[in-house]
Structures are given as C-alpha cells and as structure tokens.
Scaffold this motif. Structure first.
Motif, short mmCIF file in Angstrom:
data_model
loop_
_atom_site.label_atom_id
_atom_site.label_comp_id
_atom_site.label_asym_id
_atom_site.label_seq_id
_atom_site.Cartn_x
_atom_site.Cartn_y
_atom_site.Cartn_z
N THR A 71 -9.91 1.29 -2.67
CA THR A 71 -10.89 2.08 -3.56
C THR A 71 -11.57 2.75 -2.46
N TRP A 72 -12.12 3.62 -3.19
CA TRP A 72 -13.13 4.87 -2.48
C TRP A 72 -13.79 4.99 -3.12
N ASP A 73 -14.92 6.03 -3.32
CA ASP A 73 -16.65 6.59 -3.94
C ASP A 73 -16.85 5.02 -3.25
N ASP A 74 -18.27 4.72 -4.38
CA ASP A 74 -19.24 3.87 -3.91
C ASP A 74 -18.68 2.45 -4.20
N THR A 75 -17.74 2.23 -5.28
CA THR A 75 -16.94 0.73 -5.03
C THR A 75 -16.63 -0.36 -4.44
N ARG A 76 -18.19 -0.92 -4.58
CA ARG A 76 -18.15 -1.86 -3.70
C ARG A 76 -17.59 -3.50 -4.13
N VAL A 77 -16.60 -3.54 -3.78
CA VAL A 77 -15.88 -5.22 -3.87
C VAL A 77 -15.90 -6.30 -2.97
N ALA A 78 -16.36 -6.76 -4.03
CA ALA A 78 -17.09 -8.46 -2.87
C ALA A 78 -15.43 -9.33 -2.53
N ARG A 79 -15.19 -9.05 -3.32
CA ARG A 79 -13.25 -9.87 -3.47
C ARG A 79 -12.36 -9.85 -3.88
N VAL A 80 -10.73 -9.82 -3.51
CA VAL A 80 -9.55 -9.18 -4.40
C VAL A 80 -9.11 -10.80 -4.06
N ARG A 81 -7.65 -10.77 -4.93
CA ARG A 81 -6.35 -11.54 -4.91
C ARG A 81 -5.78 -10.63 -5.55
N LEU A 82 -4.30 -10.90 -5.25
CA LEU A 82 -3.41 -9.83 -5.45
C LEU A 82 -2.10 -11.22 -5.64
N SER A 83 -1.25 -10.97 -6.74
CA SER A 83 -0.49 -11.81 -7.00
C SER A 83 1.02 -10.57 -7.01
N TRP A 84 2.17 -11.17 -6.30
CA TRP A 84 3.08 -10.32 -6.91
C TRP A 84 4.12 -11.00 -6.96
N ILE A 85 5.65 -10.29 -7.19
CA ILE A 85 6.55 -10.99 -7.32
C ILE A 85 8.07 -10.34 -7.13
N ALA A 86 8.51 -10.54 -6.60
CA ALA A 86 9.91 -9.78 -6.05
C ALA A 86 11.32 -10.02 -6.87
N MET A 87 11.83 -9.55 -7.86
CA MET A 87 13.26 -9.86 -7.83
C MET A 87 14.77 -8.80 -7.71
N GLY A 88 15.37 -9.40 -7.62
CA GLY A 88 16.70 -8.89 -7.25
C GLY A 88 17.52 -10.16 -6.34
N ALA A 89 19.16 -9.48 -6.60
CA ALA A 89 19.86 -10.45 -5.40
C ALA A 89 19.64 -11.29 -4.10
N LEU A 90 19.55 -12.11 -4.28
CA LEU A 90 19.25 -13.12 -2.56
C LEU A 90 21.00 -12.77 -2.01
N VAL A 91 20.79 -13.19 -0.70
CA VAL A 91 21.80 -12.99 0.26
C VAL A 91 23.20 -14.34 -0.11
N ASP A 92 23.43 -14.13 -0.42
CA ASP A 92 24.63 -15.50 -0.78
C ASP A 92 25.52 -15.41 0.54
N GLU A 93 25.72 -16.13 1.31
CA GLU A 93 26.42 -16.84 2.29
C GLU A 93 28.02 -16.99 2.15
N GLU A 94 28.26 -16.91 0.81
CA GLU A 94 29.17 -17.52 0.10
C GLU A 94 30.42 -16.03 0.09
N SER A 95 29.72 -14.96 -0.22
CA SER A 95 30.36 -14.33 -0.24
C SER A 95 30.52 -12.84 1.30
N TRP A 96 31.42 -12.45 0.47
CA TRP A 96 32.32 -11.30 1.77
C TRP A 96 32.75 -9.96 0.88
N ASP A 97 32.30 -8.87 1.72
CA ASP A 97 33.22 -8.00 1.26
C ASP A 97 34.33 -8.07 2.21
N LEU A 98 35.72 -7.02 0.87
CA LEU A 98 37.10 -6.99 1.16
C LEU A 98 37.54 -5.63 1.98
N TYR A 99 36.56 -4.88 1.43
CA TYR A 99 36.62 -3.46 1.77
C TYR A 99 35.43 -2.26 2.31
#
Length: 99
Positions: A71-99
C-alpha cells in the motif's frame, strides 16, 4: 497475512510505501514454475482514506513464491488476508527423460 490494527503496526499507523512479504513453500514440487493467482479474501481499511492496495505473487519457482501486499500514501490498513492458488504440472516420480 497480517493484523496491524491491534498493535498500531506500520500498515495502520504509517504513511508512504509499505509492504509485507510472506514466503510460501508448496507442499509438492512443480515440474515447471506454475501460474499463481492471488486474491484478497479480507481487506479491512480505515474509512477516512482512499483504498490503495496491491497483491502479487513474485519470485515464482517450482518450490514456492513470495506473496506480496503493498500500500502507499496515507492509506491505513488494519487487516489483510490473501488467498492463492498455483496451477501447473506436478513432478511425477514415474516420468523420465529419454533424451
């Protein structure tokens, strides 16, 4: 993310540019850095100042990221709660690179 009203913290009593950072560590590693979406789920402000708020995910890696509230200037913030979500491929222990 924080509650500065009770202890007269910088987000409540300060002026100018102020920032809070929380490092998030994923419970599982992603294959590549994921897309991270951040949203404010609680924003408690003083009614006497303008709303100036910025929430971001920074330094996104396969193992985590930094959750940033600013935040900036004269804004007065009492409380904040942030939510998040991450989207992507997880590492698969069964996968392996051939090349």
């Amino acid at each position: 993310m924080f509650s500065d009203y009770e202890n007269n913290g910088k987000m409540w009593s300060g002026k100018g540019t102020r920032q809070r950072k929380k490092t998030i560590v994923f419970s599982e590693r992603f294959d590549d850095p994921p897309a991270v979406h951040v949203a404010m789920s609680l924003l408690d402000l003083d009614k006497g100042t303008n709303v100036r708020a910025d929430a971001q995910a920074k330094n996104i890696s396969t193992t985590g990221f930094d959750l940033i509230f600013r935040t900036w200037d004269d804004t007065r913030v009492a409380r904040v709660r942030l939510s998040w979500i991450a989207m992507g491929a997880l590492v698969d222990e069964e996968s392996w690179d051939l090349y």
